[in-house]
Enzyme design. Structure first.
Site, PDB file in Angstrom:
ATOM      1  N   ARG A   1     -27.590  39.997  81.734  1.00 15.96           N
ATOM      2  CA  ARG A   1     -27.975  41.250  81.087  1.00 15.96           C
ATOM      3  C   ARG A   1     -29.329  41.068  80.422  1.00 15.96           C
ATOM      4  O   ARG A   1     -29.749  39.942  80.149  1.00 15.96           O
ATOM      5  CB  ARG A   1     -26.935  41.663  80.032  1.00 15.96           C
ATOM      6  CG  ARG A   1     -25.610  42.135  80.584  1.00 15.96           C
ATOM      7  CD  ARG A   1     -24.631  42.476  79.467  1.00 15.96           C
ATOM      8  NE  ARG A   1     -24.114  41.285  78.822  1.00 15.96           N
ATOM      9  CZ  ARG A   1     -23.459  41.292  77.666  1.00 15.96           C
ATOM     10  NH1 ARG A   1     -23.281  42.427  77.013  1.00 15.96           N
ATOM     11  NH2 ARG A   1     -23.000  40.167  77.143  1.00 15.96           N
TER      12      ARG A   1
ATOM     13  N   HIS B   1     -25.207  45.043  84.321  1.00 17.53           N
ATOM     14  CA  HIS B   1     -24.597  43.722  84.195  1.00 17.53           C
ATOM     15  C   HIS B   1     -24.575  43.059  85.564  1.00 17.53           C
ATOM     16  O   HIS B   1     -24.321  43.714  86.584  1.00 17.53           O
ATOM     17  CB  HIS B   1     -23.176  43.885  83.647  1.00 17.53           C
ATOM     18  CG  HIS B   1     -22.448  42.602  83.390  1.00 17.53           C
ATOM     19  ND1 HIS B   1     -21.873  41.859  84.403  1.00 17.53           N
ATOM     20  CD2 HIS B   1     -22.180  41.942  82.239  1.00 17.53           C
ATOM     21  CE1 HIS B   1     -21.291  40.792  83.877  1.00 17.53           C
ATOM     22  NE2 HIS B   1     -21.456  40.814  82.577  1.00 17.53           N
TER      23      HIS B   1
ATOM     24  N   ASP C   1     -15.714  24.438  83.928  1.00 15.74           N
ATOM     25  CA  ASP C   1     -14.484  25.174  84.203  1.00 15.74           C
ATOM     26  C   ASP C   1     -14.489  25.598  85.660  1.00 15.74           C
ATOM     27  O   ASP C   1     -15.517  25.535  86.339  1.00 15.74           O
ATOM     28  CB  ASP C   1     -14.327  26.379  83.261  1.00 15.74           C
ATOM     29  CG  ASP C   1     -15.484  27.361  83.360  1.00 15.74           C
ATOM     30  OD1 ASP C   1     -15.570  28.062  84.393  1.00 15.74           O
ATOM     31  OD2 ASP C   1     -16.308  27.431  82.428  1.00 15.74           O
TER      32      ASP C   1
ATOM     33  N   ASP D   1     -21.566  26.856  82.501  1.00 18.21           N
ATOM     34  CA  ASP D   1     -22.505  27.903  82.100  1.00 18.21           C
ATOM     35  C   ASP D   1     -23.877  27.273  81.830  1.00 18.21           C
ATOM     36  O   ASP D   1     -24.872  27.564  82.500  1.00 18.21           O
ATOM     37  CB  ASP D   1     -21.914  28.588  80.864  1.00 18.21           C
ATOM     38  CG  ASP D   1     -22.867  29.510  80.121  1.00 18.21           C
ATOM     39  OD1 ASP D   1     -24.076  29.514  80.406  1.00 18.21           O
ATOM     40  OD2 ASP D   1     -22.400  30.234  79.221  1.00 18.21           O
TER      41      ASP D   1
ATOM     42  N   ASP E   1     -27.128  31.767  82.454  1.00 17.56           N
ATOM     43  CA  ASP E   1     -25.742  31.337  82.620  1.00 17.56           C
ATOM     44  C   ASP E   1     -25.549  30.982  84.090  1.00 17.56           C
ATOM     45  O   ASP E   1     -25.925  31.756  84.977  1.00 17.56           O
ATOM     46  CB  ASP E   1     -24.800  32.479  82.196  1.00 17.56           C
ATOM     47  CG  ASP E   1     -23.324  32.114  82.292  1.00 17.56           C
ATOM     48  OD1 ASP E   1     -22.961  31.204  83.044  1.00 17.56           O
ATOM     49  OD2 ASP E   1     -22.514  32.772  81.601  1.00 17.56           O
TER      50      ASP E   1
ATOM     51  N   LYS F   1     -30.275  38.509  77.291  1.00 16.46           N
ATOM     52  CA  LYS F   1     -29.173  37.567  77.142  1.00 16.46           C
ATOM     53  C   LYS F   1     -29.619  36.186  77.629  1.00 16.46           C
ATOM     54  O   LYS F   1     -30.715  36.012  78.168  1.00 16.46           O
ATOM     55  CB  LYS F   1     -27.955  38.044  77.928  1.00 16.46           C
ATOM     56  CG  LYS F   1     -27.333  39.327  77.367  1.00 16.46           C
ATOM     57  CD  LYS F   1     -26.737  39.098  75.988  1.00 16.46           C
ATOM     58  CE  LYS F   1     -26.065  40.337  75.459  1.00 16.46           C
ATOM     59  NZ  LYS F   1     -25.444  40.116  74.128  1.00 16.46           N
TER      60      LYS F   1
ATOM     61  N   HIS G   1     -17.035  28.645  86.652  1.00 16.89           N
ATOM     62  CA  HIS G   1     -18.447  28.292  86.788  1.00 16.89           C
ATOM     63  C   HIS G   1     -18.672  27.276  87.903  1.00 16.89           C
ATOM     64  O   HIS G   1     -19.740  27.254  88.519  1.00 16.89           O
ATOM     65  CB  HIS G   1     -18.999  27.769  85.460  1.00 16.89           C
ATOM     66  CG  HIS G   1     -19.260  28.843  84.454  1.00 16.89           C
ATOM     67  ND1 HIS G   1     -18.322  29.245  83.537  1.00 16.89           N
ATOM     68  CD2 HIS G   1     -20.352  29.631  84.252  1.00 16.89           C
ATOM     69  CE1 HIS G   1     -18.818  30.211  82.788  1.00 16.89           C
ATOM     70  NE2 HIS G   1     -20.046  30.471  83.205  1.00 16.89           N
TER      71      HIS G   1
ATOM     72  N   CYS H   1     -23.116  31.054  86.172  1.00 18.37           N
ATOM     73  CA  CYS H   1     -22.342  31.901  87.087  1.00 18.37           C
ATOM     74  C   CYS H   1     -23.200  32.988  87.717  1.00 18.37           C
ATOM     75  O   CYS H   1     -22.918  33.450  88.829  1.00 18.37           O
ATOM     76  CB  CYS H   1     -21.138  32.523  86.370  1.00 18.37           C
ATOM     77  SG  CYS H   1     -21.541  33.802  85.160  1.00 18.37           S
ATOM     78  N   TYR H   2     -24.284  33.394  87.036  1.00 21.19           N
ATOM     79  CA  TYR H   2     -25.142  34.441  87.592  1.00 21.19           C
ATOM     80  C   TYR H   2     -26.029  33.927  88.727  1.00 21.19           C
ATOM     81  O   TYR H   2     -26.736  34.705  89.364  1.00 21.19           O
ATOM     82  CB  TYR H   2     -25.976  35.088  86.485  1.00 21.19           C
ATOM     83  CG  TYR H   2     -25.101  35.805  85.490  1.00 21.19           C
ATOM     84  CD1 TYR H   2     -24.371  36.933  85.863  1.00 21.19           C
ATOM     85  CD2 TYR H   2     -24.961  35.334  84.182  1.00 21.19           C
ATOM     86  CE1 TYR H   2     -23.527  37.571  84.969  1.00 21.19           C
ATOM     87  CE2 TYR H   2     -24.122  35.966  83.287  1.00 21.19           C
ATOM     88  CZ  TYR H   2     -23.407  37.083  83.687  1.00 21.19           C
ATOM     89  OH  TYR H   2     -22.561  37.710  82.804  1.00 21.19           O
TER      90      TYR H   2
END
Length: 503
Positions: free
Chosen positions: A297, A242, A381, A374, A303, A300, A384, A305-306
């Site tokens: 991941r 992750h 938010d 995201d 996103d 998936k 993020h 945040c990654y």
């Protein structure tokens, strides 16, 4: 004009996963810029207003579910300001300090809110928030941190396999280990006793894919007499690789390098499979139709945040001698132990696409009403907003461990009275503060206004802009270099040599 990118391969077997992937690609197609080199500009004012509303007016009612994450909400907000070069006025700083100190637990550490149990994750968030707004002296927060009780709390949740519970009667999580290590580095609380066993635990969390999971399962020998003995194997990781766990594991590994270097040569050191890790990280970057964002991941969705949790890993690998020698200012050997006889000198950071990541954040990560997200059509938010901005900074700036800078810090070291574990603390202090931005290598996609960080400012419920400043994000702590140096200089009682002025 950008050509229409190819959709992801499909085996004609419909599943919920393939449906979500197809839907996401259709949405992201609508956010493709007309030109790959001219993405949407960074809407600084909108994002600042989004953050100011949350800080001054309070978070919307939907954030009630985050009651146990109050330090995180404040840290995400304050560090987002810092990444964009904005500082709080003294009155708002003091309000923030007083709020943070209300979260300190009487038995050490910080909880998720007033009266809540001490926990490693909000402890990190509270200490980092204090690094941003705090100061020495009465009412400044820094000297009101009870480090003695905090250290006792840390030792009380330490496990025999080198892991830590995140709180009393709670679970083991490698994110807690990262949060603890950052805290003890910032506050000058390092001891060999605290660090013992952590490298072995980190190593055991690496999965077959190359990334890291949240924890591992320790096994002990069944001794008829005496305490059970921890076995070196098996120690299987618990869960899949992750992005968040991987960043925390790799950043912890970087922080542990001075400690490992001080170990006796006869001791067998834990090691990581860097080849598998690099392969996994590279595979997490999305394709052209996914605008180059990162996923957390395998199989998936991308996103925002990654952008930090995965995109931020490449600078960490570079500090270990992986991903080329970009930015090294000497001929010193890297502190990491390479796997076998592998040579990494021919590998550079072209393995990941910095421009594509910036394109994803600018075109898909920005919410029209302010804040970052995201991916569309999700709402913005605080979480993020920070990690998209931090990822944007990581994609723009090349920071590296400078031995020239480290030598200057070591040369200026002065032993404080009553200091313990001097060699370890000096090594970790100089290692933490020797990150330097390589001049002339920043890569900003689009207008220069998109650059992180370009100016200083103050606000009093509004924003005013000041002079230009270079202040890259610390790739391990996720604080600005200035805030990191300020807090560590105070707690280690050191004068940090000034950095050469950029022309």
């Amino acid at each position: 004009m950008m050509r229409q990118p190819r959709r992801s391969p499909h085996d004609s077997y419909e599943t919920e996963t393939t449906d979500h992937q197809a839907e996401t690609e259709t949405i992201l197609l609508k956010h493709l810029p007309l030109s790959p080199d001219s993405p949407s500009p960074l809407q600084r004012d909108s994002h600042l207003q989004f953050l100011i509303r949350n800080l001054i007016q309070g978070f919307p009612s939907r954030y009630i579910s985050q009651d146990a994450s109050q330090p995180w909400l404040l840290y995400w907000t304050l560090q987002s300001f810092s990444v964009m070069g904005v500082a709080l006025d003294p009155n708002n700083k003091q309000k923030a300090i007083d709020t943070i100190m209300a979260w300190q637990h009487p038995d050490g550490g910080f909880g998720g809110g007033p009266g809540q149990a001490a926990h490693l994750l909000p402890t990190y968030a509270a200490v980092c928030a204090l690094a941003i707004v705090g100061r020495p002296g009465p009412g400044g927060g820094w000297d009101q941190i009870d480090r003695e009780k905090m250290y006792k709390f840390f030792m009380s949740i330490k496990q025999s396999d080198g892991a830590f519970l995140v709180a009393h009667h709670a679970e083991v999580d490698v994110r807690g280990t990262y949060c603890l290590l950052v805290t003890v580095h910032l506050l000058n609380m390092l001891t060999p006793e605290l660090l013992e066993g952590i490298p072995g635990f980190i190593m055991s969390c690496q999965t077959y894919e190359g990334g890291f999971s949240s924890a591992s399962q320790p096994y002990f020998s069944a001794e008829p007499e005496g305490p059970p003995i921890l076995l070196d194997s098996p120690r299987p990781p618990l869960g899949e690789a992750h992005g968040g766990y991987t960043f925390c594991s790799l950043a912890s590994w970087v922080m542990l390098q001075p400690y490992l270097a001080l170990q006796k040569p006869s001791l067998q050191r834990p090691s990581l499979n860097f080849k598998a890790l690099l392969r996994w990280l590279v595979q997490m970057q999305g394709s052209e139709i996914e605008l180059g964002g990162f996923k957390g991941r395998t199989n998936k969705l991308v996103d925002g945040c990654y952008s930090w949790w995965v995109g931020g890993c490449f600078a960490l690998l570079s500090s270990l001698g992986i991903v080329g020698a970009h930015g090294r200012d000497d001929n010193h050997e890297s502190s990491t132990a390479h796997e076998g006889d592998e040579s990494w000198d021919d590998i550079d950071d072209s393995l990941w696409d910095r421009a594509a990541l910036q394109r994803y954040i600018l075109c898909a990560g920005q919410h029209p009403a302010g804040g970052l997200r995201d991916k569309p059509p999700k709402a913005a938010d605080s979480y993020h907003t920070l990690y998209c901005l931090a990822g944007l900074s990581a994609a723009q700036h090349n920071v590296f461990l400078s031995s020239t800078r480290q030598d200057a810090i070591v040369h200026g070291w002065r032993t404080p009275a009553g200091s313990k574990h001097e060699q370890l603390r000096q090594a970790c202090f100089s290692h933490s503060l020797s990150w330097t931005e390589e001049e002339g290598t920043s890569r900003v996609l689009g207008a220069q206004n998109n650059r992180m960080v370009i100016f200083c400012a103050n606000f009093e419920c509004r924003v005013t802009y000041g002079g230009f400043m270079q202040n890259a994000t610390h790739p391990v702590f996720n604080l600005t270099m200035t805030h990191t140096e300020g807090m560590m200089a105070h707690f280690y009682k050191q004068t940090i040599p000034s950095r050469p002025k950029k022309t």
